[in-house]
Design an enzyme around this catalytic site. Structure first.
Site, mmCIF file in Angstrom:
data_model
loop_
_atom_site.group_PDB
_atom_site.id
_atom_site.type_symbol
_atom_site.label_atom_id
_atom_site.label_comp_id
_atom_site.label_asym_id
_atom_site.label_seq_id
_atom_site.Cartn_x
_atom_site.Cartn_y
_atom_site.Cartn_z
ATOM 1 N N ASN A 10 0.873 -1.182 0.000
ATOM 2 C CA ASN A 10 0.000 0.000 0.000
ATOM 3 C C ASN A 10 0.906 1.227 0.000
ATOM 4 O O ASN A 10 1.518 1.541 1.018
ATOM 5 C CB ASN A 10 -0.890 -0.042 1.251
ATOM 6 C CG ASN A 10 -1.686 1.236 1.443
ATOM 7 O OD1 ASN A 10 -1.785 2.059 0.532
ATOM 8 N ND2 ASN A 10 -2.259 1.402 2.630
ATOM 9 N N TRP A 11 0.963 1.889 -1.141
ATOM 10 C CA TRP A 11 1.879 3.037 -1.261
ATOM 11 C C TRP A 11 1.327 4.309 -0.626
ATOM 12 O O TRP A 11 2.014 5.312 -0.536
ATOM 13 C CB TRP A 11 2.201 3.287 -2.745
ATOM 14 C CG TRP A 11 3.097 2.243 -3.357
ATOM 15 C CD1 TRP A 11 3.622 1.142 -2.742
ATOM 16 C CD2 TRP A 11 3.563 2.197 -4.721
ATOM 17 N NE1 TRP A 11 4.385 0.422 -3.624
ATOM 18 C CE2 TRP A 11 4.363 1.054 -4.847
ATOM 19 C CE3 TRP A 11 3.366 3.012 -5.830
ATOM 20 C CZ2 TRP A 11 4.989 0.697 -6.046
ATOM 21 C CZ3 TRP A 11 3.983 2.665 -7.028
ATOM 22 C CH2 TRP A 11 4.788 1.526 -7.137
ATOM 23 N N LYS A 12 0.075 4.282 -0.239
ATOM 24 C CA LYS A 12 -0.566 5.459 0.371
ATOM 25 C C LYS A 12 -0.350 6.689 -0.517
ATOM 26 O O LYS A 12 -0.338 6.559 -1.741
ATOM 27 C CB LYS A 12 -0.049 5.661 1.801
ATOM 28 C CG LYS A 12 -0.116 4.381 2.639
ATOM 29 C CD LYS A 12 0.117 4.624 4.088
ATOM 30 C CE LYS A 12 0.112 3.307 4.828
ATOM 31 N NZ LYS A 12 0.157 3.466 6.265
ATOM 32 N N HIS A 93 -9.310 1.114 5.358
ATOM 33 C CA HIS A 93 -8.011 1.287 6.018
ATOM 34 C C HIS A 93 -8.198 2.207 7.227
ATOM 35 O O HIS A 93 -8.989 3.140 7.186
ATOM 36 C CB HIS A 93 -7.007 1.889 5.027
ATOM 37 C CG HIS A 93 -5.603 1.861 5.554
ATOM 38 N ND1 HIS A 93 -5.149 2.779 6.465
ATOM 39 C CD2 HIS A 93 -4.582 1.007 5.310
ATOM 40 C CE1 HIS A 93 -3.885 2.485 6.760
ATOM 41 N NE2 HIS A 93 -3.519 1.420 6.078
ATOM 42 N N GLU A 95 -6.543 4.563 8.323
ATOM 43 C CA GLU A 95 -6.332 5.994 8.053
ATOM 44 C C GLU A 95 -7.598 6.605 7.454
ATOM 45 O O GLU A 95 -7.924 7.760 7.727
ATOM 46 C CB GLU A 95 -5.111 6.173 7.141
ATOM 47 C CG GLU A 95 -3.825 5.925 7.923
ATOM 48 C CD GLU A 95 -2.638 5.478 7.089
ATOM 49 O OE1 GLU A 95 -2.687 5.570 5.855
ATOM 50 O OE2 GLU A 95 -1.645 5.028 7.708
ATOM 51 N N GLU A 164 -5.120 -5.196 10.789
ATOM 52 C CA GLU A 164 -4.073 -4.197 10.996
ATOM 53 C C GLU A 164 -4.315 -3.461 12.310
ATOM 54 O O GLU A 164 -5.121 -2.512 12.352
ATOM 55 C CB GLU A 164 -4.087 -3.175 9.859
ATOM 56 C CG GLU A 164 -3.889 -3.767 8.480
ATOM 57 C CD GLU A 164 -3.327 -2.725 7.516
ATOM 58 O OE1 GLU A 164 -2.240 -2.943 7.002
ATOM 59 O OE2 GLU A 164 -3.985 -1.692 7.317
ATOM 60 N N GLY A 170 2.900 1.833 10.929
ATOM 61 C CA GLY A 170 3.911 2.884 10.798
ATOM 62 C C GLY A 170 4.688 3.169 12.066
ATOM 63 O O GLY A 170 5.401 4.173 12.140
ATOM 64 N N SER A 209 3.631 -2.540 10.297
ATOM 65 C CA SER A 209 5.083 -2.603 10.511
ATOM 66 C C SER A 209 5.718 -3.935 10.092
ATOM 67 O O SER A 209 6.660 -4.403 10.734
ATOM 68 C CB SER A 209 5.432 -2.270 11.970
ATOM 69 O OG SER A 209 5.084 -0.930 12.251
ATOM 70 N N GLY A 230 2.869 -1.280 4.307
ATOM 71 C CA GLY A 230 2.892 0.144 3.991
ATOM 72 C C GLY A 230 4.309 0.609 3.687
ATOM 73 O O GLY A 230 4.813 0.448 2.573
ATOM 74 N N GLY A 231 4.964 1.165 4.689
ATOM 75 C CA GLY A 231 6.279 1.788 4.510
ATOM 76 C C GLY A 231 7.284 0.928 3.756
ATOM 77 O O GLY A 231 7.991 1.411 2.857
#
Ligand code: PEP
Length: 252
Positions: A10-12, A93, A95, A164, A170, A209, A230-231
Site C-alpha cells: 500500500n503506497w498510500k 483502512h 487511516e 491491521e 507505521g 510494521s 505500507g512503509g
C-alpha cells in the site's frame, strides 16, 4: 488446495512516475516467484501507468467511493479504478476510518460497490491501542467484521481481510505472534459464521510494521495468509525481502 500467500504493498499518498521503476522491479522479481501472489496499491494518479508497467503483479486502489458516480469532487469511483486497470481495491483502512470518518457501514457499502464494479476487495479491520489495553481487541475486530463485510452473493470469493492493529501501523511495533494467532483464529471463526464454508477460504492478511526482519515470523503464524505492507513497500528492495520471506516459507 491451499491458496498462495498474498503480499500487497500500500503506497498510500506516496509516489510520482519515478516510482514506476520500483513497480517494474517488483514485477520482474515476482515473475520468478510464482508461489507468492504479489500486488501493489499505488495512488490513483499512478494506477493506469502502473498497470501498463507490469505484467505479473496485481494492481489496486486504496479506496473507492460508495456511489457509482456523481457529484463527489475529488473522489474516485470503483468503476474508474477498474477502468484504469485495477484488479482490487482496499477499503476501510484505519487511516480512512480515522481521518475521513468512515464507519463500518460506509466501509461495507464501499466493498459492495467495488464488488459490483468487478473488483476484488481487501477490507481492513483492527483495534486501537486503548481497545487492546482494555482487553477488547478481539470483540472490536469481530464487530468491525460483522458490520463492514459485504454480503452480496459470492462476496467471499473476491474478498480478503487485512488485520491491521492501528497502533502497529507505521510505528515499528508489532503484536506478539501469540496475539496475531489468537486474532486471526477469531477472524476465521467470524468469517465462517458470516459466510459458512466460503468463509474458510477467505485470505486473512496481517498488516502493521511488516519488515524483512519480522516477515518470516509473522507470515508463519497459523491463518496468516499474507501481508499488507505500507512503509516497506515503497522500495522494491525492502518489499521484495518480504515477498522473498513468503516464498521461502512456501518451500519449507
Ligand atoms: C498500512 O498502513 O497498511 C501498513 C501496514 O503500514 P506500515 O507497514 O507502514 O505499518
Amino acid at each position: 488446495m491451499k491458496s498462495l500467500r498474498y503480499i500487497v504493498g500500500n503506497w498510500k499518498m506516496n509516489g510520482t512516475r519515478a516510482m514506476l521503476n520500483e513497480a517494474r522491479a517488483i514485477d520482474r522479481a515476482a515473475a520468478r516467484l510464482p508461489r507468492v501472489q504479489v500486488a501493489v496499491a499505488p495512488p490513483a494518479t499512478l494506477l493506469f501507468r502502473t498497470r501498463e508497467a507490469v505484467e505479473i503483479i496485481g494492481v489496486g486502489g486504496q479506496d473507492c467511493h460508495v456511489e457509482e458516480s456523481g457529484a463527489y469532487t475529488g473522489d474516485v469511483a470503483a468503476a474508474m479504478l477498474k477502468d484504469a486497470g485495477a484488479d482490487f481495491t482496499i477499503v476501510g483502512h484505519s487511516e480512512r476510518r480515522a481521518m475521513h470518518g468512515e464507519t463500518d457501514e460506509i466501509v461495507k457499502a464501499k466493498a459492495e460497490t467495488a464488488l459490483g464494479a468487478g473488483l476484488s476487495v481487501i477490507v481492513c479491520v483492527g483495534e486501537t491501542e486503548a481497545e487492546r489495553d482494555a482487553g477488547n481487541a478481539e470483540d472490536v475486530v469481530a464487530r468491525q467484521l460483522a458490520n463492514s463485510l459485504p454480503r452480496s452473493e459470492n462476496a467471499a470469493d473476491k474478498l480478503s481481510v487485512a488485520y491491521e492493529p492501528v497502533w502497529a501501523i507505521g510505528t515499528g511495533r508489532v503484536p506478539s505472534t501469540e496475539d496475531v494467532a489468537a486474532m486471526h483464529a477469531r477472524i476465521r471463526a467470524t468469517l465462517v459464521e458470516i459466510y459458512g464454508e466460503a468463509g474458510g477460504t477467505v485470505r486473512i492478511l496481517y498488516g502493521g510494521s511488516v519488515k524483512a526482519e519480522n516477515a518470516t515470523e509473522l507470515l508463519a503464524v497459523e491463518e496468516v495468509g499474507g501481508a499488507l505492507v505500507g512503509g516497506a513497500s515503497l522500495s522494491a528492495e525492502s518489499f521484495l525481502a518480504i515477498v522473498g520471506a513468503a516464498a521461502s516459507l512456501d518451500e519449507s
